[in-house]
Design an enzyme around this catalytic site. Structure first.
Site, PDB file in Angstrom:
ATOM      1  N   GLN A 162      15.834 -17.053  15.590  1.00  0.00           N
ATOM      2  CA  GLN A 162      15.927 -15.564  15.619  1.00  0.00           C
ATOM      3  C   GLN A 162      17.228 -15.455  15.965  1.00  0.00           C
ATOM      4  OE1 GLN A 162      14.889 -13.135  19.012  1.00  0.00           O
ATOM      5  NE2 GLN A 162      13.103 -12.281  17.639  1.00  0.00           N
TER       6      GLN A 162
ATOM      7  N   TYR B 218      18.090  -3.321  19.515  1.00  0.00           N
ATOM      8  CA  TYR B 218      19.088  -4.264  19.609  1.00  0.00           C
ATOM      9  C   TYR B 218      20.302  -3.373  18.311  1.00  0.00           C
ATOM     10  CZ  TYR B 218      17.151  -8.067  22.067  1.00  0.00           C
ATOM     11  OH  TYR B 218      16.531  -8.677  23.221  1.00  0.00           O
TER      12      TYR B 218
ATOM     13  N   ARG C 237       2.032 -13.800  23.995  1.00  0.00           N
ATOM     14  CA  ARG C 237       1.372 -14.313  25.155  1.00  0.00           C
ATOM     15  C   ARG C 237       0.359 -15.218  25.387  1.00  0.00           C
ATOM     16  NH1 ARG C 237       0.936  -8.033  26.545  1.00  0.00           N
ATOM     17  NH2 ARG C 237       0.810  -7.874  24.149  1.00  0.00           N
TER      18      ARG C 237
END
Length: 400
Positions: free
Chosen positions: A105, A175, A351
């Site tokens: 990423q 971002y 998660r």
């Protein structure tokens, strides 16, 4: 609910992603690992990704590899430069040895960067105060934008050198490219502001730089915000138009659909409990007391439900031909199969794989169909000390 896709693919069967064949359709989502204290690969980072690879995922995603030093969210992150490549090669070799693919990423944090930690100005479309570094961001110049776009291509080439199979371009969470898309954050009057076409041009240029750098040698995906979750931010209509442009540009092989703003509303992505006390405990006094007293205004508690981004993602599935990766509340095998039945090509899990890195193998073996993750989100503040499920690993492991 839209009709199911006839003969929906098996989520546990091999699938194509651009030039890649993944052993199944389950991707370990990018979740910052907190395992690079010196900004370079450590044994802990390698182990972090080896675990879900050994546990059966089709691909794991390394987060977050900044394209420039000021593009880190904080100074302990890796930024892509030749010095980082040997360690990244060790990591990709370790993942490949377990039979999984691995994605890098890449992106620039923009206004989400902590300028105080980086000791470099945080760059935003327009000047604004950032609570993350308690400083005012600097408005990026046209030269900054051009440099950062080029840096995406350079980072992608380094990812290729390091043995990655794919590159994920970060276009989410406000971002850099996501901030330019946002009407709330982008008040510019030049060619990068105003119309949607202008605001989307930075994201399109970054994707083009990556595709030009790697061609068909790597899969290229983008993590795209559907909705910032803030008043005046990017909403689905604008995001969907950008998605269509990316599809028409031919720069990406798939889109991973996300939501929320790391700058303004981070829990909009996570859903579930908002661990204000855990976040506060990561800071020294007096900041700790301030976070405990006021953190609830920033860390909003959104109820958790399985596939909580599915309703928004359905619009993208209905209007795009591109492969789509569904993210958000994918914890049970039934949910992953539901995503396939509705026409999504992959699912991304975060998660649930922190709690059980071998969850995919459990699915395959038939010993489990439901994750043990309770969505307490107490893993989120551990990015400062080594990302982990605190219910499994209460204390951070030794630094490698």
């Amino acid at each position: 609910m839209p009709p199911a896709v006839p003969d929906a693919p098996d989520v546990l069967a091999p699938a194509r992603l651009g030039p890649l064949t993944l052993r199944n359709r389950i991707v370990k989502a990018a979740t910052f690992e907190g395992a690079t204290p010196d900004g370079l690969v450590t044994d802990r980072l390698i182990d972090y990704h080896r675990a879900p690879a050994a546990g059966g995922v089709g691909m794991t995603t390394v987060a977050y590899l900044a394209v420039a030093p000021e593009g880190r969210t904080e100074r302990r992150q890796i930024w892509m430069r030749p010095e980082a490549v040997p360690g990244l090669r060790r990591l990709t070799d370790a993942v490949h040895a377990e039979g999984a693919a691995v994605s890098a990423q890449i992106g620039h944090a923009g206004p989400v960067a902590n300028a105080a930690s980086n000791r470099l100005p945080a760059l935003a479309p327009t000047r604004r105060f950032s609570p993350l570094g308690m400083r005012t961001t600097r408005a990026a110049t046209a030269s900054d934008v051009e440099r950062i776009v080029r840096a995406h291509g350079e980072a992608a080439r380094l990812a290729l050198d390091a043995g990655f199979d794919a590159v994920e371009v970060h276009m989410g969470h406000n971002y850099f490219t996501s901030a330019f898309l946002s009407p709330r954050l982008n008040r510019r009057k030049d060619r990068y502001g105003g119309s949607l076409a202008n605001r989307a041009s930075v994201a399109r240029a970054a994707a083009r730089a990556v595709r030009d750098a790697v061609g068909d040698r790597l899969a290229v995906t983008a993590k795209l915000n559907m909705d910032d979750g803030v008043r005046g931010g990017t909403r689905i209509d604008d995001s969907l138009r950008l998605a269509r442009w990316l599809q028409d540009d031919g720069t990406v092989d798939a889109l991973e659909l996300t939501a929320g703003s790391s700058l303004l509303n981070p829990m909009y992505l996570f859903r579930g409990d908002a661990p204000v006390r855990d976040f506060a405990a990561t800071f020294p006094q007096p900041v700790r007391s301030v976070v405990r007293a006021l953190g609830g205004r920033f860390l909003i508690d959104y109820p958790y439900e399985e596939a909580y981004l599915l309703d928004s993602a359905r619009r993208f599935r209905a209007e795009l031909d591109l492969p789509l990766i569904l993210l958000g509340g994918i914890a049970d095998l039934a949910t992953a199969r539901r995503a396939m039945a509705e026409g999504f090509d992959f699912v991304a899990m975060g998660r649930a794989l922190l709690r059980e890195p071998d969850l995919v193998d459990r699915y395959r073996a038939g010993t489990s169909t439901t994750s043990l993750c309770v969505h307490c989100n107490r893993c989120v503040p551990t990015i400062y000390s080594g990302t982990r499920c605190v219910l499994v690993t209460p204390e951070p492991p030794p630094r490698g």
